[in-house]
Design a protein around this motif. Structure first.
Motif, PDB file in Angstrom:
ATOM      1  N   MET A  66       0.728   6.446   7.889  1.00 34.85           N
ATOM      2  CA  MET A  66      -0.165   5.492   7.204  1.00 34.85           C
ATOM      3  C   MET A  66      -0.627   4.453   8.223  1.00 34.85           C
ATOM      4  SD  MET A  66       0.569   2.990   3.932  1.00 34.85           S
ATOM      5  CE  MET A  66       1.579   1.839   4.884  1.00 34.85           C
ATOM      6  N   TRP A  67      -1.935   4.494   8.521  1.00 34.97           N
ATOM      7  CA  TRP A  67      -2.526   3.594   9.508  1.00 34.97           C
ATOM      8  C   TRP A  67      -3.467   2.638   8.803  1.00 34.97           C
ATOM      9  CZ3 TRP A  67      -1.051   3.609  14.626  1.00 34.97           C
ATOM     10  CH2 TRP A  67      -0.191   4.645  14.991  1.00 34.97           C
ATOM     11  N   LEU A  68      -3.290   1.335   9.122  1.00 34.80           N
ATOM     12  CA  LEU A  68      -4.005   0.285   8.404  1.00 34.80           C
ATOM     13  C   LEU A  68      -4.832  -0.553   9.369  1.00 34.80           C
ATOM     14  CD1 LEU A  68      -0.872  -0.823   6.355  1.00 34.80           C
ATOM     15  CD2 LEU A  68      -2.702   0.616   5.525  1.00 34.80           C
ATOM     16  N   THR A  76       0.839  -1.207   0.000  1.00 36.87           N
ATOM     17  CA  THR A  76       0.000   0.000   0.000  1.00 36.87           C
ATOM     18  C   THR A  76       0.872   1.254   0.000  1.00 36.87           C
ATOM     19  OG1 THR A  76      -1.897  -1.112   0.978  1.00 36.87           O
ATOM     20  CG2 THR A  76      -1.749   1.273   1.315  1.00 36.87           C
ATOM     21  N   ALA A  77       1.965   1.214   0.745  1.00 34.57           N
ATOM     22  CA  ALA A  77       2.893   2.349   0.721  1.00 34.57           C
ATOM     23  C   ALA A  77       3.433   2.554  -0.698  1.00 34.57           C
ATOM     24  CB  ALA A  77       4.041   2.116   1.698  1.00 34.57           C
ATOM     25  N   ASN A 114       2.306   6.956  -6.837  1.00 34.10           N
ATOM     26  CA  ASN A 114       1.288   7.829  -7.432  1.00 34.10           C
ATOM     27  C   ASN A 114       1.360   9.271  -6.924  1.00 34.10           C
ATOM     28  OD1 ASN A 114      -0.676   6.346  -9.336  1.00 34.10           O
ATOM     29  ND2 ASN A 114      -0.197   4.866  -7.728  1.00 34.10           N
ATOM     30  N   GLY A 115       2.478   9.605  -6.291  1.00 33.44           N
ATOM     31  CA  GLY A 115       2.674  11.001  -5.889  1.00 33.44           C
ATOM     32  C   GLY A 115       1.935  11.393  -4.628  1.00 33.44           C
ATOM     33  N   LEU A 116       1.456  10.401  -3.875  1.00 33.92           N
ATOM     34  CA  LEU A 116       0.654  10.693  -2.681  1.00 33.92           C
ATOM     35  C   LEU A 116       1.469  10.548  -1.403  1.00 33.92           C
ATOM     36  CD1 LEU A 116      -2.442   8.806  -4.039  1.00 33.92           C
ATOM     37  CD2 LEU A 116      -2.394  11.256  -3.522  1.00 33.92           C
ATOM     38  N   GLY A 117       2.685  10.073  -1.498  1.00 31.11           N
ATOM     39  CA  GLY A 117       3.543   9.888  -0.339  1.00 31.11           C
ATOM     40  C   GLY A 117       4.461  11.093  -0.154  1.00 31.11           C
ATOM     41  N   PRO A 118       5.489  10.954   0.679  1.00 32.40           N
ATOM     42  CA  PRO A 118       5.937   9.708   1.295  1.00 32.40           C
ATOM     43  C   PRO A 118       5.085   9.314   2.504  1.00 32.40           C
ATOM     44  CG  PRO A 118       7.338  11.509   2.017  1.00 32.40           C
ATOM     45  CD  PRO A 118       6.374  12.085   1.008  1.00 32.40           C
TER      46      PRO A 118
END
Ligand SMILES: [Mg+2]
Length: 295
Positions: free
Chosen positions: A197-199, A179-180, A186-190
């Motif tokens: 990022m919580w899963l 997921t990371a 897609n340019g949404l991170g880091p």
């Protein structure tokens, strides 16, 4: 699997089949790729993944999201937009911000990422959601997603303004790396697991997101949240006892109504999720059920 119900796809499939039957004798239609696959994707997918109208809607939403946050952080807000423990649908209470650093909290699926590959597979096969297939998608699909229009630009601007971007998603903790990767490429991170990022499985169990929101708001002043389902804002909206109209009314009145576009930002998802349900009497109020009286 942690993804919410997908009963909508069945409904859209039925609508599609009805539509194909109606149009078959009127106009040529595209040939299905196999005898069992439909000639077109379901209507909700045509809209969300194919239309300029959907692109415009999400760009407009992310512009409002960005502008709201950039304004909100100029004067430190007293409260976070995360509900405090003990809040109810009748009586919201908010986590105080204190002096914590600013953050925004976003859902992932159909909020920042479009699951094009998975939905293609579902549409072309006519299959409804199933957990093992979704798990395989989480593991292998990072190359077949795309960012929702507007998200990358807005989140870049917020990071530049010093706001931490945090994802709270029901993708599985065991697939954190994949997921990371999907977010980063897609340019949404880091993103960093258990920090930004919580899963599902990180805090508590199941698909409820309140426990993760509580942990995040101990560390940050959350100035805005974004999602495509009410559960991306509070688990209170997913109470089993809530009927369709009660849920709609709860989201649309009083202090909750005041949040939309002003701390809580909803993105349209007509493809799946708990929004897609209800019989005729749930969807159409009794006094609005007009029937054609004829010529
Ligand atoms: Mg979602």
């Amino acid at each position: 699997m942690m993804r919410p119900t997908r009963i909508g796809l069945v409904a859209f499939g039925a609508m599609l089949l009805a539509g194909c039957a109606a149009t078959a004798t009127q106009a040529p239609v595209a040939q299905p790729v196999s005898p069992t696959s439909p000639a077109e994707p379901p209507k909700g997918m045509q809209w969300l993944y194919g239309s300029g109208e959907a692109a415009a809607t999400s760009i407009q939403g992310y512009r409002a999201f960005r502008d709201h946050v950039l304004t909100a952080i100029k004067a430190r807000p007293r409260d976070s937009v995360v509900l405090a423990e003990g809040a109810t649908l009748a009586a919201p209470r908010w986590v105080p911000c204190g002096n914590r650093p600013f953050a925004v909290v976003l859902d992932v699926d159909e909020t920042v990422l479009q699951n094009l590959g998975y939905e293609y597979d579902e549409a072309i096969t006519g299959r409804s959601f199933d957990s093992p297939r979704w798990q395989r998608w989480e593991r292998t699909g990072a190359g077949q997603v795309a960012p929702i229009p507007g998200a990358v630009t807005a989140l870049r601007a917020l990071r530049q303004a010093g706001v931490t971007v945090i994802y709270n998603t029901n993708r599985e903790s065991v697939h954190a790396a994949q997921t990371a990767d999907a977010l980063n490429r897609n340019g949404l991170g880091p993103v960093k697991h258990r920090e930004t990022m919580w899963l599902a499985g990180d805090v508590g169990t199941g698909s409820a997101k309140d426990a993760r929101r509580a942990v995040i708001s101990e560390r940050y002043c959350v100035v805005a949240m974004a999602g495509d389902q009410l559960g991306d804002f509070s688990d209170l909206f997913n109470a089993k006892a809530l009927k369709v109209r009660e849920r709609r009314e709860a989201a649309g009145r009083g202090d909750y109504a005041a949040m939309w576009g002003a701390g809580w930002f909803m993105f349209a998802n007509p493809v799946y999720g708990p929004s897609i349900r209800g019989g005729f009497d749930d969807v159409f109020p009794a006094d609005k059920q007009w029937r054609d009286p004829g010529e």
